[in-house]
Design a protein around this motif. Structure first.
Motif, PDB file in Angstrom:
ATOM      1  N   MET A 264       0.959  -1.300  -0.016  1.00  0.00           N
ATOM      2  CA  MET A 264       0.089  -0.006   0.020  1.00  0.00           C
ATOM      3  C   MET A 264       0.833   1.268   0.147  1.00  0.00           C
ATOM      4  O   MET A 264       1.955   1.503   0.722  1.00  0.00           O
ATOM      5  CB  MET A 264      -0.932  -0.027   1.267  1.00  0.00           C
ATOM      6  N   ASP A 265       0.534   2.069  -0.674  1.00  0.00           N
ATOM      7  CA  ASP A 265       1.376   3.550  -0.642  1.00  0.00           C
ATOM      8  C   ASP A 265       0.910   4.373   0.631  1.00  0.00           C
ATOM      9  O   ASP A 265       0.284   3.956   1.395  1.00  0.00           O
ATOM     10  CB  ASP A 265       0.504   4.402  -1.952  1.00  0.00           C
ATOM     11  N   ASP A 266       1.963   5.264   0.771  1.00  0.00           N
ATOM     12  CA  ASP A 266       1.766   6.122   2.059  1.00  0.00           C
ATOM     13  C   ASP A 266       0.346   6.891   2.007  1.00  0.00           C
ATOM     14  O   ASP A 266      -0.242   6.859   0.881  1.00  0.00           O
ATOM     15  CB  ASP A 266       2.660   7.012   1.898  1.00  0.00           C
ATOM     16  N   PHE A 267       0.037   7.200   3.247  1.00  0.00           N
ATOM     17  CA  PHE A 267      -1.236   7.904   3.212  1.00  0.00           C
ATOM     18  C   PHE A 267      -1.018   9.115   4.042  1.00  0.00           C
ATOM     19  O   PHE A 267      -0.174   9.439   4.847  1.00  0.00           O
ATOM     20  CB  PHE A 267      -2.622   6.861   3.573  1.00  0.00           C
ATOM     21  N   TRP A 268      -2.202  10.231   3.850  1.00  0.00           N
ATOM     22  CA  TRP A 268      -2.093  11.321   4.783  1.00  0.00           C
ATOM     23  C   TRP A 268      -3.164  11.280   5.596  1.00  0.00           C
ATOM     24  O   TRP A 268      -4.425  10.800   5.595  1.00  0.00           O
ATOM     25  CB  TRP A 268      -2.363  12.377   4.028  1.00  0.00           C
ATOM     26  N   VAL A 269      -3.038  11.689   6.964  1.00  0.00           N
ATOM     27  CA  VAL A 269      -3.933  12.146   7.941  1.00  0.00           C
ATOM     28  C   VAL A 269      -3.838  13.643   8.052  1.00  0.00           C
ATOM     29  O   VAL A 269      -2.852  13.978   8.505  1.00  0.00           O
ATOM     30  CB  VAL A 269      -3.466  11.314   9.322  1.00  0.00           C
ATOM     31  N   PHE A 270      -5.306  14.390   8.345  1.00  0.00           N
ATOM     32  CA  PHE A 270      -5.317  15.664   8.573  1.00  0.00           C
ATOM     33  C   PHE A 270      -5.582  15.990   9.988  1.00  0.00           C
ATOM     34  O   PHE A 270      -6.590  15.353  10.426  1.00  0.00           O
ATOM     35  CB  PHE A 270      -6.329  16.196   7.782  1.00  0.00           C
ATOM     36  N   GLY A 271      -4.826  16.865  10.687  1.00  0.00           N
ATOM     37  CA  GLY A 271      -5.259  17.207  12.142  1.00  0.00           C
ATOM     38  C   GLY A 271      -5.486  18.643  12.147  1.00  0.00           C
ATOM     39  O   GLY A 271      -5.006  19.371  11.460  1.00  0.00           O
ATOM     40  N   TYR A 272      -6.328  18.884  13.132  1.00  0.00           N
ATOM     41  CA  TYR A 272      -7.023  20.256  13.173  1.00  0.00           C
ATOM     42  C   TYR A 272      -6.928  20.804  14.798  1.00  0.00           C
ATOM     43  O   TYR A 272      -7.232  21.774  15.070  1.00  0.00           O
ATOM     44  CB  TYR A 272      -8.262  20.482  12.636  1.00  0.00           C
ATOM     45  N   GLY A 273      -6.730  19.462  15.687  1.00  0.00           N
ATOM     46  CA  GLY A 273      -7.076  19.985  16.993  1.00  0.00           C
ATOM     47  C   GLY A 273      -5.582  19.269  17.513  1.00  0.00           C
ATOM     48  O   GLY A 273      -4.624  19.475  17.225  1.00  0.00           O
ATOM     49  N   SER A 274      -6.155  18.747  18.486  1.00  0.00           N
ATOM     50  CA  SER A 274      -4.974  17.974  19.249  1.00  0.00           C
ATOM     51  C   SER A 274      -4.156  16.838  18.518  1.00  0.00           C
ATOM     52  O   SER A 274      -3.005  16.789  18.945  1.00  0.00           O
ATOM     53  CB  SER A 274      -5.482  17.076  20.605  1.00  0.00           C
ATOM     54  N   LEU A 275      -4.609  16.485  17.471  1.00  0.00           N
ATOM     55  CA  LEU A 275      -3.798  15.451  16.536  1.00  0.00           C
ATOM     56  C   LEU A 275      -2.549  16.466  16.242  1.00  0.00           C
ATOM     57  O   LEU A 275      -1.485  15.812  15.622  1.00  0.00           O
ATOM     58  CB  LEU A 275      -4.578  15.206  15.373  1.00  0.00           C
ATOM     59  N   MET A 276      -2.834  17.597  16.200  1.00  0.00           N
ATOM     60  CA  MET A 276      -1.488  18.660  15.414  1.00  0.00           C
ATOM     61  C   MET A 276      -0.335  18.429  16.376  1.00  0.00           C
ATOM     62  O   MET A 276       0.862  18.419  15.947  1.00  0.00           O
ATOM     63  CB  MET A 276      -2.005  19.859  15.095  1.00  0.00           C
ATOM     64  N   TRP A 277      -0.737  18.589  17.572  1.00  0.00           N
ATOM     65  CA  TRP A 277       0.706  18.553  18.616  1.00  0.00           C
ATOM     66  C   TRP A 277       0.691  17.322  19.287  1.00  0.00           C
ATOM     67  O   TRP A 277       1.912  17.065  20.071  1.00  0.00           O
ATOM     68  CB  TRP A 277       0.420  19.652  19.436  1.00  0.00           C
ATOM     69  N   ARG A 278      -0.343  16.390  19.375  1.00  0.00           N
ATOM     70  CA  ARG A 278      -0.002  14.989  19.776  1.00  0.00           C
ATOM     71  C   ARG A 278      -0.786  14.080  18.866  1.00  0.00           C
ATOM     72  O   ARG A 278      -1.608  13.246  19.309  1.00  0.00           O
ATOM     73  CB  ARG A 278      -0.764  14.902  21.266  1.00  0.00           C
ATOM     74  N   PRO A 279      -0.017  13.804  17.869  1.00  0.00           N
ATOM     75  CA  PRO A 279      -0.717  12.768  16.818  1.00  0.00           C
ATOM     76  C   PRO A 279      -0.569  11.294  17.500  1.00  0.00           C
ATOM     77  O   PRO A 279      -1.934  10.752  17.126  1.00  0.00           O
ATOM     78  CB  PRO A 279       0.259  12.903  15.584  1.00  0.00           C
ATOM     79  N   GLY A 280       0.475  10.804  17.967  1.00  0.00           N
ATOM     80  CA  GLY A 280       0.263   9.503  18.717  1.00  0.00           C
ATOM     81  C   GLY A 280       0.525   8.472  17.573  1.00  0.00           C
ATOM     82  O   GLY A 280       0.193   7.431  17.936  1.00  0.00           O
ATOM     83  N   PHE A 281       0.741   8.796  16.414  1.00  0.00           N
ATOM     84  CA  PHE A 281       1.141   7.657  15.384  1.00  0.00           C
ATOM     85  C   PHE A 281       2.446   7.867  14.756  1.00  0.00           C
ATOM     86  O   PHE A 281       2.857   9.178  14.691  1.00  0.00           O
ATOM     87  CB  PHE A 281       0.020   7.296  14.378  1.00  0.00           C
ATOM     88  N   ALA A 282       3.072   7.246  14.231  1.00  0.00           N
ATOM     89  CA  ALA A 282       4.389   7.228  13.700  1.00  0.00           C
ATOM     90  C   ALA A 282       3.973   7.965  12.089  1.00  0.00           C
ATOM     91  O   ALA A 282       3.001   7.733  11.360  1.00  0.00           O
ATOM     92  CB  ALA A 282       5.135   5.891  13.133  1.00  0.00           C
ATOM     93  N   HIS A 283       4.714   8.841  11.655  1.00  0.00           N
ATOM     94  CA  HIS A 283       4.602   9.586  10.403  1.00  0.00           C
ATOM     95  C   HIS A 283       6.066   9.865   9.890  1.00  0.00           C
ATOM     96  O   HIS A 283       6.988  10.042  10.602  1.00  0.00           O
ATOM     97  CB  HIS A 283       3.764  10.591  10.636  1.00  0.00           C
TER      98      HIS A 283
END
Length: 177
Positions: A1-20
């Motif tokens: 599978m190809d790489d994929f993107w995740v959009f963060g607009y709140g706490s995901l921005m400073w605490r994503p919690g997943f490898a990227h």
């Protein structure tokens, strides 16, 4: 599978919690960052709900997009679903984002379900501040959540004038007490 993107607009921005492997500022058109979700657990209770962020229809939202290796798809999607879909107030969507430095991609994003009982609707600054003020949940005071979010956004160079106005109103209310 190809790489994929995740959009963060709140706490995901400073605490994503997943490898990227890459982070880019991105704009999502057609949705805005909004305190539009009643919080019954983390920032309020069923008797005194607070408000937390959701992506609601209208406008646009500047946030961060994270590129995730395709090999981690199952792991990261499982993590995001556990984090974001606990009460099903958010819907998982694949939406086109535009990178501020050029280009675009389709990203996984979590938008508010307007039919869900926790949907608070579109609030003006005064109503949002009134609902936030005094609400406390398992994760702490709702005011702290809003003020902390605004500070994190500013640190990332992201302005959200509506949310900043809510935070300013909360600060004035606290100073007056």
């Amino acid at each position: 599978m190809d790489d994929f993107w995740v959009f963060g607009y709140g706490s995901l921005m400073w605490r994503p919690g997943f490898a990227h492997v890459e982070t880019r500022k991105a704009r999502l058109h057609g949705y805005r960052r909004s305190l539009c979700v009643h919080s019954h657990v983390h920032r309020g209770t069923p008797n005194r709900p607070g408000l937390v962020l959701g992506l609601d229809r209208g406008g646009s939202c500047l946030g961060l997009a994270f590129r995730v290796p395709g090999a981690l798809y199952d792991e990261v999607i499982a993590y995001l679903r556990e984090r974001e879909l606990v009460t099903r107030v958010y819907l998982e969507k694949r939406l086109r984002v535009r990178f501020l430095d050029g280009g675009e991609a389709v990203a996984v994003a979590y938008v508010v379900d307007r039919t869900h009982v926790q949907y608070a609707g579109r609030l003006n600054v005064e109503d949002a501040a009134r609902r936030v003020a005094g609400a406390i949940g398992q994760s702490g005071r709702n005011e702290e959540y809003v003020l902390n979010t605004v500070e994190h956004l500013k640190a990332l160079g992201i302005r959200d004038h509506w949310l900043e106005a809510v935070a300013a109103r909360l600060s004035r209310q606290a100073a007056a007490e």
